[in-house]
Design a protein around this motif. Structure first.
Motif, PDB file in Angstrom:
ATOM      1  N   VAL A 124      44.414   0.469  24.052  1.00  0.00           N
ATOM      2  CA  VAL A 124      44.051  -0.555  23.066  1.00  0.00           C
ATOM      3  C   VAL A 124      43.389   0.101  21.858  1.00  0.00           C
ATOM      4  O   VAL A 124      43.685  -0.245  20.699  1.00  0.00           O
ATOM      5  CB  VAL A 124      43.111  -1.602  23.689  1.00  0.00           C
ATOM      6  N   ILE A 125      42.515   1.074  22.108  1.00  0.00           N
ATOM      7  CA  ILE A 125      41.897   1.814  21.006  1.00  0.00           C
ATOM      8  C   ILE A 125      42.967   2.525  20.180  1.00  0.00           C
ATOM      9  O   ILE A 125      42.905   2.563  18.940  1.00  0.00           O
ATOM     10  CB  ILE A 125      40.863   2.826  21.549  1.00  0.00           C
ATOM     11  N   GLY A 126      43.964   3.090  20.861  1.00  0.00           N
ATOM     12  CA  GLY A 126      45.068   3.737  20.150  1.00  0.00           C
ATOM     13  C   GLY A 126      45.804   2.757  19.250  1.00  0.00           C
ATOM     14  O   GLY A 126      46.113   3.074  18.088  1.00  0.00           O
ATOM     15  N   ALA A 127      46.091   1.554  19.759  1.00  0.00           N
ATOM     16  CA  ALA A 127      46.774   0.541  18.945  1.00  0.00           C
ATOM     17  C   ALA A 127      45.917   0.131  17.751  1.00  0.00           C
ATOM     18  O   ALA A 127      46.435  -0.076  16.638  1.00  0.00           O
ATOM     19  CB  ALA A 127      47.099  -0.679  19.801  1.00  0.00           C
ATOM     20  N   ILE A 128      44.609   0.020  17.949  1.00  0.00           N
ATOM     21  CA  ILE A 128      43.701  -0.332  16.852  1.00  0.00           C
ATOM     22  C   ILE A 128      43.725   0.749  15.772  1.00  0.00           C
ATOM     23  O   ILE A 128      43.794   0.453  14.571  1.00  0.00           O
ATOM     24  CB  ILE A 128      42.266  -0.533  17.387  1.00  0.00           C
ATOM     25  N   LEU A 129      43.689   2.020  16.193  1.00  0.00           N
ATOM     26  CA  LEU A 129      43.721   3.121  15.230  1.00  0.00           C
ATOM     27  C   LEU A 129      45.026   3.128  14.435  1.00  0.00           C
ATOM     28  O   LEU A 129      45.025   3.340  13.214  1.00  0.00           O
ATOM     29  CB  LEU A 129      43.540   4.456  15.956  1.00  0.00           C
ATOM     30  N   VAL A 130      46.140   2.895  15.124  1.00  0.00           N
ATOM     31  CA  VAL A 130      47.438   2.874  14.439  1.00  0.00           C
ATOM     32  C   VAL A 130      47.482   1.760  13.407  1.00  0.00           C
ATOM     33  O   VAL A 130      47.841   1.968  12.243  1.00  0.00           O
ATOM     34  CB  VAL A 130      48.580   2.713  15.453  1.00  0.00           C
ATOM     35  N   GLY A 131      47.110   0.534  13.815  1.00  0.00           N
ATOM     36  CA  GLY A 131      47.155  -0.590  12.896  1.00  0.00           C
ATOM     37  C   GLY A 131      46.225  -0.411  11.708  1.00  0.00           C
ATOM     38  O   GLY A 131      46.603  -0.667  10.560  1.00  0.00           O
ATOM     39  N   ALA A 132      45.011   0.058  11.974  1.00  0.00           N
ATOM     40  CA  ALA A 132      44.020   0.180  10.908  1.00  0.00           C
ATOM     41  C   ALA A 132      44.380   1.272   9.910  1.00  0.00           C
ATOM     42  O   ALA A 132      44.348   1.056   8.695  1.00  0.00           O
ATOM     43  CB  ALA A 132      42.637   0.449  11.522  1.00  0.00           C
ATOM     44  N   PHE A 133      44.744   2.441  10.394  1.00  0.00           N
ATOM     45  CA  PHE A 133      44.916   3.582   9.492  1.00  0.00           C
ATOM     46  C   PHE A 133      46.336   3.725   8.954  1.00  0.00           C
ATOM     47  O   PHE A 133      46.571   4.568   8.091  1.00  0.00           O
ATOM     48  CB  PHE A 133      44.457   4.862  10.189  1.00  0.00           C
ATOM     49  N   PHE A 134      47.269   2.914   9.434  1.00  0.00           N
ATOM     50  CA  PHE A 134      48.572   2.844   8.790  1.00  0.00           C
ATOM     51  C   PHE A 134      48.586   1.791   7.684  1.00  0.00           C
ATOM     52  O   PHE A 134      49.467   1.809   6.829  1.00  0.00           O
ATOM     53  CB  PHE A 134      49.673   2.523   9.805  1.00  0.00           C
ATOM     54  N   CYS A 135      47.634   0.882   7.693  1.00  0.00           N
ATOM     55  CA  CYS A 135      47.605  -0.190   6.706  1.00  0.00           C
ATOM     56  C   CYS A 135      47.554   0.335   5.267  1.00  0.00           C
ATOM     57  O   CYS A 135      48.269  -0.179   4.398  1.00  0.00           O
ATOM     58  CB  CYS A 135      46.416  -1.117   6.988  1.00  0.00           C
ATOM     59  N   PRO A 136      46.744   1.374   4.942  1.00  0.00           N
ATOM     60  CA  PRO A 136      46.744   1.885   3.566  1.00  0.00           C
ATOM     61  C   PRO A 136      48.091   2.458   3.128  1.00  0.00           C
ATOM     62  O   PRO A 136      48.383   2.492   1.926  1.00  0.00           O
ATOM     63  CB  PRO A 136      45.667   2.980   3.593  1.00  0.00           C
ATOM     64  N   LEU A 137      48.908   2.906   4.083  1.00  0.00           N
ATOM     65  CA  LEU A 137      50.226   3.422   3.735  1.00  0.00           C
ATOM     66  C   LEU A 137      51.099   2.325   3.153  1.00  0.00           C
ATOM     67  O   LEU A 137      52.019   2.593   2.373  1.00  0.00           O
ATOM     68  CB  LEU A 137      50.883   4.025   4.985  1.00  0.00           C
ATOM     69  N   TYR A 138      50.812   1.062   3.505  1.00  0.00           N
ATOM     70  CA  TYR A 138      51.565  -0.085   3.009  1.00  0.00           C
ATOM     71  C   TYR A 138      50.794  -0.835   1.921  1.00  0.00           C
ATOM     72  O   TYR A 138      51.019  -2.015   1.700  1.00  0.00           O
ATOM     73  CB  TYR A 138      51.893  -1.033   4.164  1.00  0.00           C
ATOM     74  N   LYS A 139      49.831  -0.154   1.254  1.00  0.00           N
ATOM     75  CA  LYS A 139      49.064  -0.686   0.118  1.00  0.00           C
ATOM     76  C   LYS A 139      48.011  -1.701   0.549  1.00  0.00           C
ATOM     77  O   LYS A 139      47.639  -2.590  -0.230  1.00  0.00           O
ATOM     78  CB  LYS A 139      49.983  -1.324  -0.948  1.00  0.00           C
ATOM     79  N   GLY A 140      47.518  -1.599   1.773  1.00  0.00           N
ATOM     80  CA  GLY A 140      46.444  -2.481   2.216  1.00  0.00           C
ATOM     81  C   GLY A 140      45.079  -1.951   1.808  1.00  0.00           C
ATOM     82  O   GLY A 140      44.904  -0.747   1.584  1.00  0.00           O
ATOM     83  N   SER A 141      44.087  -2.842   1.713  1.00  0.00           N
ATOM     84  CA  SER A 141      42.734  -2.466   1.323  1.00  0.00           C
ATOM     85  C   SER A 141      41.903  -2.116   2.548  1.00  0.00           C
ATOM     86  O   SER A 141      42.366  -2.207   3.688  1.00  0.00           O
ATOM     87  CB  SER A 141      42.078  -3.618   0.561  1.00  0.00           C
ATOM     88  N   PHE A 142      40.636  -1.763   2.329  1.00  0.00           N
ATOM     89  CA  PHE A 142      39.743  -1.451   3.447  1.00  0.00           C
ATOM     90  C   PHE A 142      39.524  -2.679   4.329  1.00  0.00           C
ATOM     91  O   PHE A 142      39.489  -2.576   5.562  1.00  0.00           O
ATOM     92  CB  PHE A 142      38.399  -0.927   2.923  1.00  0.00           C
ATOM     93  N   SER A 143      39.368  -3.839   3.711  1.00  0.00           N
ATOM     94  CA  SER A 143      39.188  -5.051   4.519  1.00  0.00           C
ATOM     95  C   SER A 143      40.463  -5.363   5.302  1.00  0.00           C
ATOM     96  O   SER A 143      40.399  -5.831   6.454  1.00  0.00           O
ATOM     97  CB  SER A 143      38.812  -6.232   3.624  1.00  0.00           C
ATOM     98  N   ASP A 144      41.622  -5.105   4.703  1.00  0.00           N
ATOM     99  CA  ASP A 144      42.884  -5.286   5.426  1.00  0.00           C
ATOM    100  C   ASP A 144      42.964  -4.364   6.634  1.00  0.00           C
ATOM    101  O   ASP A 144      43.545  -4.723   7.667  1.00  0.00           O
ATOM    102  CB  ASP A 144      44.077  -5.019   4.501  1.00  0.00           C
ATOM    103  N   MET A 145      42.397  -3.154   6.504  1.00  0.00           N
ATOM    104  CA  MET A 145      42.426  -2.189   7.614  1.00  0.00           C
ATOM    105  C   MET A 145      41.740  -2.752   8.849  1.00  0.00           C
ATOM    106  O   MET A 145      42.249  -2.619   9.969  1.00  0.00           O
ATOM    107  CB  MET A 145      41.768  -0.879   7.188  1.00  0.00           C
ATOM    108  N   PHE A 146      40.582  -3.386   8.663  1.00  0.00           N
ATOM    109  CA  PHE A 146      39.860  -3.944   9.806  1.00  0.00           C
ATOM    110  C   PHE A 146      40.657  -5.058  10.471  1.00  0.00           C
ATOM    111  O   PHE A 146      40.746  -5.139  11.706  1.00  0.00           O
ATOM    112  CB  PHE A 146      38.488  -4.466   9.360  1.00  0.00           C
TER     113      PHE A 146
END
Length: 420
Positions: A124-146
């Protein structure tokens, strides 16, 4: 007629091949492992043919009047397990270079098959890391990362629960992506996050068939047309499931009276992606059950890969950036494999995740489902070209690496430059 010992050797080799196939190893590696184990035990004639769903082995005892025997092993439930690939790779090396007995080999393979992976919490931690830190690759903000990280973790739990019910992978991915889309829209309605699209894509990144389509291209380039075809079908089904799941989730939200918010693209400078790449690759390491001792070096290679993608794309374009970036990652993986004495696959699969065209493939199927066929065809061709460039880069580096190290071994063995 083959004797009992040869039959046991064949069963051992098939057992090792089955474990590798179920763990996501490449077709050529499975065939090579089965063949090496049989030949190490003095079986003169061995031919192995493998595809994603089965392994076929033919052997001859070596006598002039003997018959050729063919055995077939069906394989199912394939998923990426880098720890198991590493352990079987080590077992193959030991079995073919030492006097390890067949029965001891069986015992070792049973231990490898029973080796537990990371716990549910770590995945689950792995999935959280993937979702959070891939978000900027798609132009997401810091709040989007969370938001993306939290929803990606919940989506993985939904997927895991569905897998326990033994539904087909298509249903598992479709329902999970429906849940992800619904949760993203609900969070946006509550005012959480700045965008919707980057969060939806990031939250479903764990399902994107990027590795499958890259392996598909590698199989085609290697001449394994049947294996490539089955991987292509697997990739298409996953892409359809993701696009349909997200689409259905959005449709249900609109039918319930919800509204779709806008997106606010946020641009990060390339140095940021060293950090994003390291932690997102670490997340995939947890999901792919990477050996603990290799998480740091694999994540470092992934960080370099994501940085190169962001650095090269503005000047070279996506296709060239993927090709040259993958070349760099493959070279680093070759050196890391020899430093840590492990399979190159373990370093390449998580490291090339930022390059694989999972998102274009998702966009291809999404446009097709809404009837935008021209856009779908355009993005689909680009996705195939990107996958092909990644596969070509990996094959070129692997070929050059084998040649270079073979020449180096020959020079060291003879103490002189080999003749031209």
């Amino acid at each position: 007629m083959i004797d009992k010992r040869q039959k046991r050797i064949l069963i051992l080799a098939l057992f090792a091949g089955e474990l590798m196939m179920r763990s996501g190893a490449e077709i050529y590696r499975v065939e090579d492992t089965v063949t090496r184990i049989c030949r190490a035990c003095k079986i003169n004639y061995v031919e192995c043919f493998a595809i994603n769903t089965g392994i076929i082995v033919s052997l001859d005892s070596g006598d002039e009047e003997s018959d050729v025997f063919t055995f077939i092993k069906r394989t199912r439930n394939s998923q990426i397990d880098l720890e198991r690939v590493s352990l079987i790779n080590d077992f193959s090396r030991v079995f073919t270079t030492t006097s390890l007995s067949v029965e001891a080999g069986f015992q070792r393979l049973r231990e490898i098959a029973a080796t537990p992976g990371y716990s549910m919490l770590w995945r689950v931690i792995g999935a959280i890391l993937v979702g959070a830190f891939f978000c900027p690759l798609y132009k997401g903000s810091f709040s989007d990362m969370f938001i993306a990280g939290a929803i990606s973790g919940v989506t993985w739990l939904v997927s895991y629960a569905i897998s326990l019910l033994r539904f087909a992978d298509f249903i598992r991915i479709l329902v999970s992506c429906m849940a992800a889309a619904g949760l993203v829209l609900f969070a946006a309605a509550l005012g959480a996050g700045d965008s919707i699209s980057p969060v939806v894509v990031a939250a479903t990144t764990i399902f994107l068939p990027g590795v499958a389509i890259t392996n598909c291209a590698r199989d085609f380039l290697s001449g394994d047309m049947l294996a490539g075809g089955t991987r292509l079908a697997e990739t298409a089904m996953a892409a359809v499931a993701i696009a349909a799941g997200v689409g259905i989730g959005i449709r249900i939200w609109i039918m319930l009276g919800g509204e779709l918010g806008g997106d606010r693209a946020v641009e990060f400078t390339p140095p940021w992606f060293l950090l994003f790449g390291f932690f997102s690759t670490a997340g995939f390491c947890l999901l792919f059950n990477c050996p603990k001792r290799l998480i740091a070096p694999v994540s470092t290679i992934g960080a370099i890969g994501m940085f190169l993608l962001q650095f090269l794309t503005p000047t070279s374009g996506m296709i060239s950036a993927c090709f040259f970036g993958t070349c760099a990652i493959a070279i680093l993986a070759e050196f890391a494999a020899r430093i840590f004495k492990d399979a190159t696959t373990i370093f390449i699969i998580p490291g090339i995740i930022p390059f694989v065209p999972g998102v274009p493939l998702y966009q291809t199927m999404s446009n097709m489902l809404v009837g935008n066929y021209s856009e779908s065809a355009s993005i689909g061709v680009e996705a195939l070209i990107i996958a092909g460039s990644i596969a070509i880069a990996i094959v070129l580096v692997a070929t050059f690496s084998r040649l270079t190290f073979a020449v180096g071994r020959r020079i060291r063995r003879h103490g002189q430059t080999p003749p031209c």
